[in-house]
Write a protein that holds these residues in place. Structure first.
Motif, PDB file in Angstrom:
ATOM      1  N   ARG A 136      32.375  29.033  65.066  1.00 55.26           N
ATOM      2  CA  ARG A 136      32.152  27.596  65.070  1.00 55.26           C
ATOM      3  C   ARG A 136      31.358  27.134  63.860  1.00 55.26           C
ATOM      4  NH1 ARG A 136      29.472  25.139  70.354  1.00 55.26           N
ATOM      5  NH2 ARG A 136      31.515  25.760  71.178  1.00 55.26           N
ATOM      6  N   ALA A 137      30.376  27.935  63.429  1.00 55.05           N
ATOM      7  CA  ALA A 137      29.550  27.545  62.296  1.00 55.05           C
ATOM      8  C   ALA A 137      30.381  27.389  61.032  1.00 55.05           C
ATOM      9  CB  ALA A 137      28.433  28.570  62.074  1.00 55.05           C
ATOM     10  N   ILE A 177      26.935   6.163  55.035  1.00 54.02           N
ATOM     11  CA  ILE A 177      26.615   7.123  56.084  1.00 54.02           C
ATOM     12  C   ILE A 177      27.636   8.257  56.053  1.00 54.02           C
ATOM     13  CG2 ILE A 177      26.323   7.479  58.562  1.00 54.02           C
ATOM     14  CD1 ILE A 177      24.196   5.693  57.158  1.00 54.02           C
ATOM     15  N   ALA A 178      27.122   9.485  56.022  1.00 56.99           N
ATOM     16  CA  ALA A 178      27.972  10.677  56.053  1.00 56.99           C
ATOM     17  C   ALA A 178      27.705  11.398  57.367  1.00 56.99           C
ATOM     18  CB  ALA A 178      27.643  11.589  54.866  1.00 56.99           C
ATOM     19  N   THR A 179      28.704  11.433  58.243  1.00 57.20           N
ATOM     20  CA  THR A 179      28.486  12.001  59.570  1.00 57.20           C
ATOM     21  C   THR A 179      29.781  12.543  60.148  1.00 57.20           C
ATOM     22  OG1 THR A 179      27.698  11.508  61.816  1.00 57.20           O
ATOM     23  CG2 THR A 179      28.866   9.748  60.685  1.00 57.20           C
ATOM     24  N   THR A 180      29.658  13.530  61.015  1.00 58.54           N
ATOM     25  CA  THR A 180      30.827  13.945  61.782  1.00 58.54           C
ATOM     26  C   THR A 180      31.193  12.828  62.757  1.00 58.54           C
ATOM     27  OG1 THR A 180      29.372  15.057  63.367  1.00 58.54           O
ATOM     28  CG2 THR A 180      30.323  16.405  61.606  1.00 58.54           C
ATOM     29  N   HIS A 181      32.455  12.748  63.111  1.00 59.98           N
ATOM     30  CA  HIS A 181      32.906  11.679  63.996  1.00 59.98           C
ATOM     31  C   HIS A 181      32.373  11.878  65.411  1.00 59.98           C
ATOM     32  CE1 HIS A 181      35.685   8.200  63.921  1.00 59.98           C
ATOM     33  NE2 HIS A 181      35.711   8.390  65.231  1.00 59.98           N
ATOM     34  N   LEU A 182      32.188  13.136  65.810  1.00 59.13           N
ATOM     35  CA  LEU A 182      31.741  13.469  67.156  1.00 59.13           C
ATOM     36  C   LEU A 182      30.507  14.352  67.097  1.00 59.13           C
ATOM     37  CD1 LEU A 182      35.216  14.463  68.688  1.00 59.13           C
ATOM     38  CD2 LEU A 182      34.113  12.205  68.778  1.00 59.13           C
ATOM     39  N   THR A 183      29.753  14.364  68.184  1.00 60.89           N
ATOM     40  CA  THR A 183      28.647  15.305  68.307  1.00 60.89           C
ATOM     41  C   THR A 183      29.200  16.705  68.543  1.00 60.89           C
ATOM     42  OG1 THR A 183      28.477  15.002  70.699  1.00 60.89           O
ATOM     43  CG2 THR A 183      27.199  13.489  69.309  1.00 60.89           C
ATOM     44  N   TRP A 184      28.309  17.692  68.564  1.00 62.35           N
ATOM     45  CA  TRP A 184      28.758  19.074  68.750  1.00 62.35           C
ATOM     46  C   TRP A 184      29.439  19.276  70.099  1.00 62.35           C
ATOM     47  CZ3 TRP A 184      26.956  21.915  72.864  1.00 62.35           C
ATOM     48  CH2 TRP A 184      25.817  21.428  73.525  1.00 62.35           C
ATOM     49  N   ASP A 185      29.104  18.413  71.095  1.00 61.08           N
ATOM     50  CA  ASP A 185      29.730  18.553  72.412  1.00 61.08           C
ATOM     51  C   ASP A 185      30.823  17.508  72.665  1.00 61.08           C
ATOM     52  OD1 ASP A 185      27.974  16.450  72.522  1.00 61.08           O
ATOM     53  OD2 ASP A 185      27.044  17.015  74.421  1.00 61.08           O
ATOM     54  N   GLY A 186      31.319  16.894  71.577  1.00 62.06           N
ATOM     55  CA  GLY A 186      32.500  16.047  71.685  1.00 62.06           C
ATOM     56  C   GLY A 186      32.272  14.589  72.014  1.00 62.06           C
ATOM     57  N   ARG A 187      31.027  14.098  71.953  1.00 63.19           N
ATOM     58  CA  ARG A 187      30.760  12.683  72.228  1.00 63.19           C
ATOM     59  C   ARG A 187      30.840  11.872  70.942  1.00 63.19           C
ATOM     60  NH1 ARG A 187      25.324  12.368  73.756  1.00 63.19           N
ATOM     61  NH2 ARG A 187      25.041  14.506  73.039  1.00 63.19           N
ATOM     62  N   PRO A 188      31.335  10.623  71.020  1.00 66.42           N
ATOM     63  CA  PRO A 188      31.426   9.795  69.809  1.00 66.42           C
ATOM     64  C   PRO A 188      30.047   9.507  69.223  1.00 66.42           C
ATOM     65  CG  PRO A 188      32.774   8.876  71.570  1.00 66.42           C
ATOM     66  CD  PRO A 188      31.928   9.945  72.196  1.00 66.42           C
ATOM     67  N   LYS A 189      29.967   9.513  67.910  1.00 72.05           N
ATOM     68  CA  LYS A 189      28.749   9.087  67.229  1.00 72.05           C
ATOM     69  C   LYS A 189      28.785   7.590  66.903  1.00 72.05           C
ATOM     70  CE  LYS A 189      26.803  13.184  65.027  1.00 72.05           C
ATOM     71  NZ  LYS A 189      26.287  13.699  63.735  1.00 72.05           N
ATOM     72  N   LEU A 190      29.967   7.020  66.830  1.00 68.27           N
ATOM     73  CA  LEU A 190      30.110   5.578  66.628  1.00 68.27           C
ATOM     74  C   LEU A 190      30.176   4.950  68.007  1.00 68.27           C
ATOM     75  CD1 LEU A 190      31.063   6.902  63.905  1.00 68.27           C
ATOM     76  CD2 LEU A 190      32.449   4.856  63.572  1.00 68.27           C
TER      77      LEU A 190
END
Length: 266
Positions: A24-25, A168-181
């Motif tokens: 995963r890393a 803003i530079a971010t993944t679309h989801l958290t590590w457990d699949g929740r939206p960040k937006l």
């Protein structure tokens, strides 16, 4: 320092195909690298760009040699270069996240007070920040998680107040699949000032008139996927321009880079 950071020296954007780090890393590192490369496309020659902690620190490795973009780190360096090779690393030369960096010819060093005077005085053209959440109006929460220890506020509040443009530079989801937006941030807001652009591995949103506007989608991302995984409402132009293929090794992602120019007093 991750393997893909050192592999991206010389301006090539490291997009793993063969030799992807296992687990995963490794997959996460590849996603972060793609986000940094997408951010680099939105930087222009001559800008002074502050890089926050996390994904933003990968941006230097996505800029080709000779680029006239001048990178700033708030702990006191103007003229940040690409990541050092293992045998080049200097423990005394680090960015705000304590990650080893290099300094380009013409770089300058200064104390924290002068660094923040540059930020608060409006001398930073662009700030690239990571985040925990982004709300429907483009405001971000990136400095504290309720119930966890706060090690320090950091410079994000100053950058949101002082930088002319914020990406803003971010993944679309958290590590457990929740939206960040999200519709509204559940974490403490960093500032009332919204960002100007939100870049994820899946899409790019501009902030206009207090709302998110989809301006670009990554190859392979469908409108249905975005609708399911974006909790914040957003508007969609009739035909949002596709991003095209993600940049591969050797694909330039920003203007040519040169040593840090003298810019006078901040």
């Amino acid at each position: 320092m991750s393997a893909d950071a050192s592999a991206a020296r010389g301006g090539a954007v490291a997009v793993h195909r063969d030799g992807v780090p296992a687990g995963r890393a490794g997959a996460r590192a590849t996603v972060q690298r793609l986000i940094a490369a997408r951010v680099a496309r939105h930087l222009t020659a001559g800008q002074v760009v502050n890089l926050g902690i996390g994904i933003p620190t990968l941006v230097p490795d996505c800029l080709p040699d000779g680029c006239s973009i001048v990178l700033h780190t708030e702990n006191g360096l103007l003229g940040v270069g690409p990541s050092p090779r293992p045998d080049e690393s200097d423990p005394h030369l680090v960015n705000a996240g304590k990650v080893p960096v290099t300094a380009l010819p013409g770089a300058s060093y200064f104390d924290s007070a002068l660094s923040f005077a540059m930020i608060r005085g409006g001398h930073v053209d662009v700030a690239v920040l990571g985040t925990l959440q982004v709300d429907r109006t483009g405001r971000i929460a990136n400095w504290a998680v309720p119930g966890r220890a706060v090690l320090g506020v950091g410079g994000a509040m100053d950058l949101l107040a002082g930088a002319r443009r914020v990406i803003i530079a971010t993944t679309h989801l958290t590590w457990d699949g929740r939206p960040k937006l999200v519709d509204g941030c559940s974490y403490p807001l960093t500032s009332d000032r919204p960002a100007d652009l939100i870049v994820t591995e899946r899409a790019t949103f501009a902030v206009a008139d207090g709302r998110l506007v989809l301006v670009e989608t990554a190859s392979g991302t469908t409108p249905q996927w975005l609708a399911r995984h974006t909790a914040a409402p957003f508007t969609t132009p009739a035909d949002p321009p596709p991003a095209g293929p993600d940049p591969g090794p050797g694909a330039p992602s920003a203007p040519a880079r040169s040593p840090a120019p003298a810019r006078g007093k901040p």
